[in-house]
Design an enzyme around this catalytic site. Sequence first.
Site, PDB file in Angstrom:
ATOM      1  N   THR A  93       0.879  -1.179   0.000  1.00 56.30           N
ATOM      2  CA  THR A  93       0.000   0.000   0.000  1.00 56.30           C
ATOM      3  C   THR A  93       0.912   1.223   0.000  1.00 56.30           C
ATOM      4  O   THR A  93       1.697   1.413   0.926  1.00 56.30           O
ATOM      5  CB  THR A  93      -0.905   0.009   1.253  1.00 56.30           C
ATOM      6  OG1 THR A  93      -1.635  -1.218   1.294  1.00 56.30           O
ATOM      7  CG2 THR A  93      -1.862   1.179   1.199  1.00 56.30           C
ATOM      8  N   LYS A 168      -7.642   1.261  -2.859  1.00 54.31           N
ATOM      9  CA  LYS A 168      -7.255   0.815  -1.511  1.00 54.31           C
ATOM     10  C   LYS A 168      -7.523   1.925  -0.489  1.00 54.31           C
ATOM     11  O   LYS A 168      -7.960   1.661   0.638  1.00 54.31           O
ATOM     12  CB  LYS A 168      -5.765   0.432  -1.508  1.00 54.31           C
ATOM     13  CG  LYS A 168      -5.182   0.082  -0.154  1.00 54.31           C
ATOM     14  CD  LYS A 168      -5.654  -1.261   0.379  1.00 54.31           C
ATOM     15  CE  LYS A 168      -5.080  -1.515   1.778  1.00 54.31           C
ATOM     16  NZ  LYS A 168      -5.440  -2.810   2.320  1.00 54.31           N
ATOM     17  N   LYS A 236       0.114   4.838   8.567  1.00 55.05           N
ATOM     18  CA  LYS A 236       0.706   5.156   7.249  1.00 55.05           C
ATOM     19  C   LYS A 236      -0.395   5.238   6.195  1.00 55.05           C
ATOM     20  O   LYS A 236      -0.467   6.197   5.423  1.00 55.05           O
ATOM     21  CB  LYS A 236       1.728   4.067   6.888  1.00 55.05           C
ATOM     22  CG  LYS A 236       2.407   4.207   5.558  1.00 55.05           C
ATOM     23  CD  LYS A 236       2.016   3.231   4.452  1.00 55.05           C
ATOM     24  CE  LYS A 236       1.751   1.832   4.778  1.00 55.05           C
ATOM     25  NZ  LYS A 236       1.514   0.930   3.655  1.00 55.05           N
TER      26      LYS A 236
END
Length: 289
Positions: A93, A168, A236
């Site tokens: 990701t 995502k 994150k």
Amino acid sequence: MNIAFIGLGRMGWHIAAHLARAGHNLSVYDTSSTLPADWVKAFGGRAGRSVGDTVAGTELVLTSLPADAALQAVWDLAQPTLAAGAIWVDHSTTSAEIARRLAKAAKSQGRHFIDAPVSGGTVGAEKGTLAIMAGADEAAWSVVEPVMSAYAQRASLIGPAGAGQLTKMSNQICVAGIGQALAEGLAFAEHNGLDPKKVLDVMLKGSSTSWMMENRAQTMIDGKFDFGFSTTLMRKDLGLVMEEANRADVSLPVTALVGQLLSDVSAMGLANADWCSLMQRQRRVQSGK
Ligand code: NAD
């Protein structure tokens, strides 16, 4: 197929294992001093001596790395030995920006870079039931899609480079709110003297059920967080979401709040624990201690 796999962490270990079981020829690499040798001992293949040595002679490179910086570092190290026409599938990701940049660079070299982040957690990786959301050109996608069936129940091409990472982010926006809602609902039940397991049992059959409730509520009740997706990695992800939202002037109040609550969770010493340790923060707030 000859495949290089780089990043044998909580997700990568299992994804690479499925590829080996499907009969592919793997060379693996990780900066950990122990993971590559342990993986080869368990599943065969070859441990590369370096990134360059790992990708040499492979048609397909797969990465499962923490974030942009690691992906960029691995990309740079791979360039001298990366085959002409190689396809690179990144399951990390990352930002959509690095995905677009590496796809552009790859195209100018006659190679392909696909951003293909995953959802489904470590359990999905282990069972081979991940959901993959990708940004790619159709030609490269048609080559890699059958390979992914070894570890994914669904692999969807969403659009051009960067579209996988933006998808995502949409997923993480939804999941962040659900995680905190679960912490609040379950801690509320506990606070009122209810048996949270009974409450969960009935909610699973009601309108609030979800993947998160099915796969995380029990561990939240049990206070078990030594697995899964770390608080640091979730922070994150939400940081990437907020950067993208700020760029586009999109307001995401709940996501921003959950990001803040997770900084409390880190400060409680739970940075490496599963991010659903949001539950511990909620319990602490409710108990007033
Ligand atoms: P992890 O930290 O367990 O694994 C990352 C691995 O990459 C580690 O083994 C690390 O040693 C290795 N690494 C780091 N820098 C490297 C480098 N420069 N060269 C080679 N190896 C390097 O993380 P994870 O939980 O497996 O997650 C991997 C990616 O998948 C992340 O981007 C994460 O956001 C995403 N993801 C994780 C989950 C999950 O549930 N864990 C779910 C969906 C997506």
